[in-house]
Design a protein around this motif. Structure first.
Motif, short mmCIF file in Angstrom:
data_model
loop_
_atom_site.label_atom_id
_atom_site.label_comp_id
_atom_site.label_asym_id
_atom_site.label_seq_id
_atom_site.Cartn_x
_atom_site.Cartn_y
_atom_site.Cartn_z
N VAL A 81 99.82 69.74 -21.32
CA VAL A 81 99.38 70.56 -20.19
C VAL A 81 100.63 71.35 -19.82
CG1 VAL A 81 98.51 70.58 -17.83
CG2 VAL A 81 97.71 68.82 -19.43
N GLY A 82 100.65 72.62 -20.20
CA GLY A 82 101.84 73.45 -20.00
C GLY A 82 102.14 73.72 -18.54
N SER A 83 103.40 73.82 -18.23
CA SER A 83 103.82 74.06 -16.85
C SER A 83 103.35 75.41 -16.33
CB SER A 83 105.34 73.96 -16.72
OG SER A 83 105.96 74.95 -17.51
N GLN A 87 95.18 77.24 -15.65
CA GLN A 87 93.96 76.43 -15.62
C GLN A 87 94.25 75.05 -15.03
OE1 GLN A 87 92.13 75.80 -19.43
NE2 GLN A 87 90.47 74.63 -18.58
N ALA A 88 95.49 74.59 -15.12
CA ALA A 88 95.86 73.27 -14.61
C ALA A 88 95.99 73.25 -13.08
CB ALA A 88 97.16 72.81 -15.24
N ARG A 99 98.46 70.41 -9.08
CA ARG A 99 98.37 70.74 -10.50
C ARG A 99 98.03 69.48 -11.27
NH1 ARG A 99 101.98 71.46 -15.21
NH2 ARG A 99 103.60 70.33 -14.13
N THR A 100 96.96 69.56 -12.07
CA THR A 100 96.58 68.40 -12.87
C THR A 100 97.53 68.25 -14.04
OG1 THR A 100 94.81 67.24 -14.02
CG2 THR A 100 94.87 69.62 -14.28
N LEU A 101 97.92 67.02 -14.31
CA LEU A 101 98.77 66.71 -15.45
C LEU A 101 97.96 65.98 -16.52
CD1 LEU A 101 101.94 65.57 -13.46
CD2 LEU A 101 101.44 67.82 -14.44
N GLU A 114 100.40 66.62 -9.97
CA GLU A 114 101.66 66.96 -9.31
C GLU A 114 101.29 67.66 -8.01
OE1 GLU A 114 105.56 69.21 -10.80
OE2 GLU A 114 103.84 70.54 -10.52
N LEU A 115 101.89 67.23 -6.91
CA LEU A 115 101.67 67.85 -5.61
C LEU A 115 102.97 68.53 -5.19
CD1 LEU A 115 99.95 64.84 -3.75
CD2 LEU A 115 98.87 66.56 -5.20
N ALA A 116 102.94 69.85 -5.07
CA ALA A 116 104.13 70.60 -4.66
C ALA A 116 103.89 71.13 -3.25
CB ALA A 116 104.40 71.74 -5.63
#
Length: 188
Positions: A81-83, A87-88, A99-101, A114-116
């Motif tokens: 799953v690219g950074s 789509q993520a 962002r889904t990992l 990931e929660l930013a």
């Protein structure tokens, strides 16, 4: 092969080709004239494209539809799953980008995010299905975790909390600095 199996395989084929060509959904949408949302649904096997749409997608890769369908596609055992994969991005609101990992096309009992958080950002969640649990780990900064009916808990970098997510809950960065957390959601 059922219609659903065909849709799943076609969507997988598109996702693999897109990743191997190192192009985003937006770039494929521009090349093919098929909307980003439709491409996303096709990749996840949630939409069955018409022949005309399939042909436009093939053209977006510079292939004929026959080559798209018949091409030997080698898949790796490693899924990335690219950074930069838009789509993520699951959500981006109230100062929290989620962002889904986890690979989106996989059926799963576990989800990884990931929660930013920007300064003062929050993530409010309604109760999930009965038995759902979350494991929250703070990678940088600090956050406040609040679960309906419980006192708020402060978590700092390196702290991890495991809690029931079948109740209303929120995660808030009450600071003037950004925070990053990782969230694992499990279903029983």
């Amino acid at each position: 092969m059922s219609d659903n199996d065909i849709s799943q395989e076609f969507g997988r084929r598109i996702a693999v080709l897109r990743r191997s060509h190192k192009i985003t959904l937006d770039q494929l949408a521009d090349r093919s004239g098929v909307s980003r949302s439709m491409l996303s649904q096709i990749e996840r096997g949630m939409a069955n494209p018409t022949l005309a749409v399939a042909a436009r997608i093939a053209e977006g890769f510079g292939l004929s539809i026959a080559h798209l369908v018949e091409a030997e596609i080698r898949t790796s055992l490693i899924e990335i799953v690219g950074s930069e994969d838009e789509q993520a991005i699951f959500a981006d609101k109230k100062g929290c980008r989620v962002r889904t990992l986890s690979p989106l096309h996989r059926e799963k009992d576990v989800e990884f995010y990931e929660l930013a958080f920007s300064a003062r950002g929050t993530l409010d969640s309604d109760a999930h299905f009965a038995g759902t649990r979350e494991i929250l780990t703070v990678a940088s900064g600090s956050v406040t975790l609040t679960i309906s009916g419980e006192d708020p808990v402060q978590l700092s970098s390196g702290d991890s909390a495991n809690y029931p997510a079948d109740r209303r809950h929120s995660i808030a960065n009450e600071n003037d600095q950004p925070s990053v957390c990782y969230l694992v959601v499990t279903y029983s």
